[in-house]
Design a protein around this motif. Structure first.
Motif, mmCIF file in Angstrom:
data_model
loop_
_atom_site.group_PDB
_atom_site.id
_atom_site.type_symbol
_atom_site.label_atom_id
_atom_site.label_comp_id
_atom_site.label_asym_id
_atom_site.label_seq_id
_atom_site.Cartn_x
_atom_site.Cartn_y
_atom_site.Cartn_z
ATOM 1 N N ALA A 234 24.787 -26.557 32.931
ATOM 2 C CA ALA A 234 23.778 -26.156 31.943
ATOM 3 C C ALA A 234 23.983 -24.709 31.512
ATOM 4 C CB ALA A 234 22.384 -26.343 32.528
ATOM 5 N N ALA A 235 24.433 -23.856 32.435
ATOM 6 C CA ALA A 235 24.669 -22.453 32.080
ATOM 7 C C ALA A 235 25.753 -22.327 31.021
ATOM 8 C CB ALA A 235 25.050 -21.667 33.328
ATOM 9 N N LEU A 236 26.825 -23.104 31.174
ATOM 10 C CA LEU A 236 27.905 -23.053 30.182
ATOM 11 C C LEU A 236 27.456 -23.662 28.854
ATOM 12 C CD1 LEU A 236 30.794 -22.328 29.512
ATOM 13 C CD2 LEU A 236 31.527 -24.515 30.481
ATOM 14 N N ILE A 237 26.745 -24.778 28.920
ATOM 15 C CA ILE A 237 26.239 -25.390 27.683
ATOM 16 C C ILE A 237 25.276 -24.443 26.980
ATOM 17 C CG2 ILE A 237 24.893 -27.304 26.744
ATOM 18 C CD1 ILE A 237 27.626 -28.143 27.700
ATOM 19 N N ARG A 238 24.444 -23.736 27.758
ATOM 20 C CA ARG A 238 23.487 -22.790 27.183
ATOM 21 C C ARG A 238 24.204 -21.664 26.454
ATOM 22 N NH1 ARG A 238 20.423 -22.120 31.518
ATOM 23 N NH2 ARG A 238 21.680 -20.366 32.297
ATOM 24 N N GLU A 239 25.338 -21.207 26.999
ATOM 25 C CA GLU A 239 26.128 -20.164 26.329
ATOM 26 C C GLU A 239 26.568 -20.644 24.944
ATOM 27 O OE1 GLU A 239 26.682 -17.207 27.426
ATOM 28 O OE2 GLU A 239 26.815 -17.168 29.610
ATOM 29 N N GLU B 192 25.190 -23.138 23.097
ATOM 30 C CA GLU B 192 24.057 -23.398 22.206
ATOM 31 C C GLU B 192 23.431 -22.111 21.688
ATOM 32 O OE1 GLU B 192 22.537 -27.696 24.032
ATOM 33 O OE2 GLU B 192 21.488 -25.840 24.560
ATOM 34 N N HIS B 193 23.434 -21.056 22.504
ATOM 35 C CA HIS B 193 22.850 -19.781 22.084
ATOM 36 C C HIS B 193 23.854 -18.887 21.367
ATOM 37 C CE1 HIS B 193 19.503 -20.097 25.375
ATOM 38 N NE2 HIS B 193 19.421 -21.028 24.441
ATOM 39 N N THR C 19 32.994 -28.484 30.309
ATOM 40 C CA THR C 19 34.027 -28.176 29.315
ATOM 41 C C THR C 19 34.424 -29.396 28.487
ATOM 42 O OG1 THR C 19 35.793 -28.578 30.937
ATOM 43 C CG2 THR C 19 34.967 -26.322 30.738
ATOM 44 N N PHE C 20 34.076 -30.596 28.960
ATOM 45 C CA PHE C 20 34.388 -31.814 28.217
ATOM 46 C C PHE C 20 33.240 -32.238 27.290
ATOM 47 C CE2 PHE C 20 37.197 -32.157 31.905
ATOM 48 C CZ PHE C 20 38.386 -32.502 31.295
ATOM 49 N N THR C 21 32.164 -31.471 27.258
ATOM 50 C CA THR C 21 31.003 -31.840 26.456
ATOM 51 C C THR C 21 30.590 -30.671 25.573
ATOM 52 O OG1 THR C 21 29.445 -31.118 28.180
ATOM 53 C CG2 THR C 21 30.181 -33.411 28.248
ATOM 54 N N THR C 22 29.752 -30.976 24.588
ATOM 55 C CA THR C 22 29.285 -29.941 23.662
ATOM 56 C C THR C 22 27.771 -29.805 23.644
ATOM 57 O OG1 THR C 22 29.302 -31.556 21.850
ATOM 58 C CG2 THR C 22 31.291 -30.223 22.158
ATOM 59 N N SER C 23 27.051 -30.662 24.393
ATOM 60 C CA SER C 23 25.588 -30.605 24.404
ATOM 61 C C SER C 23 25.079 -31.070 25.758
ATOM 62 C CB SER C 23 24.997 -31.475 23.291
ATOM 63 O OG SER C 23 25.299 -32.845 23.515
ATOM 64 N N MET C 24 23.821 -30.738 26.025
ATOM 65 C CA MET C 24 23.222 -31.132 27.301
ATOM 66 C C MET C 24 23.125 -32.648 27.459
ATOM 67 S SD MET C 24 22.724 -28.869 29.542
ATOM 68 C CE MET C 24 21.659 -29.827 30.610
ATOM 69 N N PRO C 25 22.755 -33.411 26.404
ATOM 70 C CA PRO C 25 22.736 -34.873 26.585
ATOM 71 C C PRO C 25 24.094 -35.434 26.973
ATOM 72 C CG PRO C 25 21.465 -34.272 24.640
ATOM 73 C CD PRO C 25 22.156 -33.027 25.104
ATOM 74 N N GLN C 26 25.163 -34.948 26.332
ATOM 75 C CA GLN C 26 26.504 -35.409 26.694
ATOM 76 C C GLN C 26 26.836 -35.033 28.139
ATOM 77 O OE1 GLN C 26 29.314 -33.829 23.898
ATOM 78 N NE2 GLN C 26 28.760 -35.250 22.259
ATOM 79 N N PHE C 27 26.492 -33.814 28.513
ATOM 80 C CA PHE C 27 26.768 -33.364 29.872
ATOM 81 C C PHE C 27 26.009 -34.211 30.888
ATOM 82 C CE2 PHE C 27 25.433 -30.609 33.451
ATOM 83 C CZ PHE C 27 26.674 -30.433 34.040
ATOM 84 N N LYS D 186 41.339 -23.016 28.655
ATOM 85 C CA LYS D 186 41.744 -23.776 27.466
ATOM 86 C C LYS D 186 40.596 -23.899 26.479
ATOM 87 C CE LYS D 186 43.826 -28.189 26.124
ATOM 88 N NZ LYS D 186 44.354 -29.498 26.608
ATOM 89 N N THR D 187 39.388 -24.124 26.998
ATOM 90 C CA THR D 187 38.226 -24.247 26.129
ATOM 91 C C THR D 187 37.907 -22.935 25.417
ATOM 92 O OG1 THR D 187 37.296 -25.924 27.603
ATOM 93 C CG2 THR D 187 35.781 -24.878 26.058
ATOM 94 N N MET D 188 37.972 -21.825 26.174
ATOM 95 C CA MET D 188 37.685 -20.517 25.577
ATOM 96 C C MET D 188 38.742 -20.142 24.551
ATOM 97 S SD MET D 188 36.130 -18.168 28.643
ATOM 98 C CE MET D 188 35.655 -16.924 27.444
ATOM 99 N N ALA D 189 39.995 -20.508 24.813
ATOM 100 C CA ALA D 189 41.066 -20.214 23.859
ATOM 101 C C ALA D 189 40.849 -20.994 22.562
ATOM 102 C CB ALA D 189 42.425 -20.553 24.454
ATOM 103 N N ALA D 190 40.306 -22.212 22.680
ATOM 104 C CA ALA D 190 40.035 -23.030 21.494
ATOM 105 C C ALA D 190 38.916 -22.448 20.650
ATOM 106 C CB ALA D 190 39.695 -24.465 21.925
#
Length: 374
Positions: free
Chosen positions: A197-202, A204-205, A280-288, A369-373
């Motif tokens: 959730a911390a990574l997803i929150r980063e 989303e915000h 890192t494989f998701t883009t939102s909290m529901p997916q996570f 890899k995610t941050m580089a993208a």
């Protein structure tokens, strides 16, 4: 090195401030380590308690009366008499877990040694009560028949003196097991959810972009999230053991809390890394949430916290050795139940350390890899 540690420390403080500003996650931590532990420990009973019993007595003899009177609380409710024609109906409705049927001439057949049959109908959908309760009822019937044949109320002595000693849980209370295991399972659940959730929150915000332009590395960002969220979970778990498990539920903790905390720190590195990896494989909290749910179910159900590892097929036991939760459960049970010391649990701690390193490296590679993208 000092700058590296300073970055990790300050980023971790940022994580703690973000957590403090999220009332939903704070409420989740409080709930899952307090009421959830108490509710599971007191509500999900593994032993037979207040099992409902009905009986059909077509004999109306002294022996059947003695058997019925011997079925007592707290294991069983007071038995209720029904007619023979009602057996199928009450069993189909689920009104009773057990229905006893005493045929006509039961006492006379016992006296004449004609081996009469007593029918015990069991609603096996209530699996735990059905298995244990049927054994208890068989023992009650056997004991009462034996005393009746002997002609007095003294129990017949066995040819051996069987002494049963229950170690670590002398009263065989399921609360002693389920309360501690609930805390252990909740450590796994929250470790994955909070870091993910911390990574997803980063994202989303929009603060992930701020991190990208700062002079910090992905490893520093990951380590900050791990220590901050790990600290919150470790503190909550220890408070839960002290206040809820020991305080409210009166369950003794046999071993060292300090040693338990040390092992939990090793474990948290792996499961928090897993949370970041899944995020890192998701883009939102529901997916996570959808991705994390099956992982958490497998980790908890097959770790030995619900059923013994020996009851799992051999091939699945081998696969579950790569799960850090399997070793954490064995480590926690040894310390909290049996009072084991470092000389006993060091192999599990060594495996947890190795798995933590592997999960951290995998999560770091994916995170970079995610941050580089971005």
């Amino acid at each position: 090195m000092m700058q590296w540690l300073s970055n990790i420390y300050r980023l971790g403080l940022k994580e703690l401030r973000s957590l403090r500003a999220d009332p939903v996650l704070l409420l989740l931590i409080v709930y899952i380590f307090s009421f959830a532990v108490y509710a599971v420990a007191t509500g999900a009973k593994l032993e037979v308690v207040n099992a409902s019993v009905a009986y059909v007595d077509l004999d109306r003899s002294d022996l059947t009366g003695r058997i019925i009177e011997a079925i007592l609380p707290p294991e069983f409710d007071t038995p209720e008499e029904i007619s023979a024609t009602d057996i199928d109906r009450v069993m189909n409705k689920g009104d009773y877990v057990f229905v006893l049927y005493f045929p006509p001439g039961f006492e006379a057949d016992v006296i004449a040694a004609r081996l009469p049959e007593v029918q015990l109908n069991v609603d096996a959908t209530a699996m735990v009560q059905a298995g244990n309760g049927s054994v208890f009822l068989q023992e009650i019937i056997s004991a009462e028949v034996t005393k009746f044949i002997a002609g007095d109320d003294t129990s017949t002595s066995l040819p051996i003196n069987l002494v049963v000693t229950a170690k670590f849980n002398p009263n065989l209370q399921s609360t002693w097991f389920s309360s501690v295991m609930q805390v252990i399972n909740n450590v796994t659940i929250l470790s994955v959810l909070l870091t993910g959730a911390a990574l997803i929150r980063e994202r989303e915000h929009g603060t992930i972009e701020h991190l990208l332009v700062m002079p910090v590395s992905p490893a520093e960002i990951m380590l900050a999230k791990i220590w901050a969220n790990g600290l919150a979970i470790n503190v909550a778990a220890v408070l839960s053991l002290w206040l809820v498990v020991q305080g409210i539920l009166a369950v003794p903790i046999a071993g060292s809390i300090t040693l338990f905390v040390a092992g939990t720190v090793l474990y948290l590195v792996s499961v928090t890394g897993l949370g970041i990896l899944l995020a890192t494989f998701t883009t939102s909290m529901p997916q996570f949430g959808l991705l994390a749910l099956p992982v958490l179910v497998i980790m908890n159900l097959l770790s030995g916290s619900t059923t013994p590892m020996e009851s799992i097929p051999d091939w699945l036991q081998t696969i579950m050795q790569i799960s850090p939760s399997t070793h954490f459960v064995a480590f926690s049970q040894a310390i909290l139940y049996r009072g084991a010391g470092l000389n006993t649990v060091w192999p599990d701690m060594l495996v947890m350390a190795g798995l933590s390193a592997i999960f951290f490296v995998l999560a770091l590679m994916r995170f970079r890899k995610t941050m580089a993208a971005n």
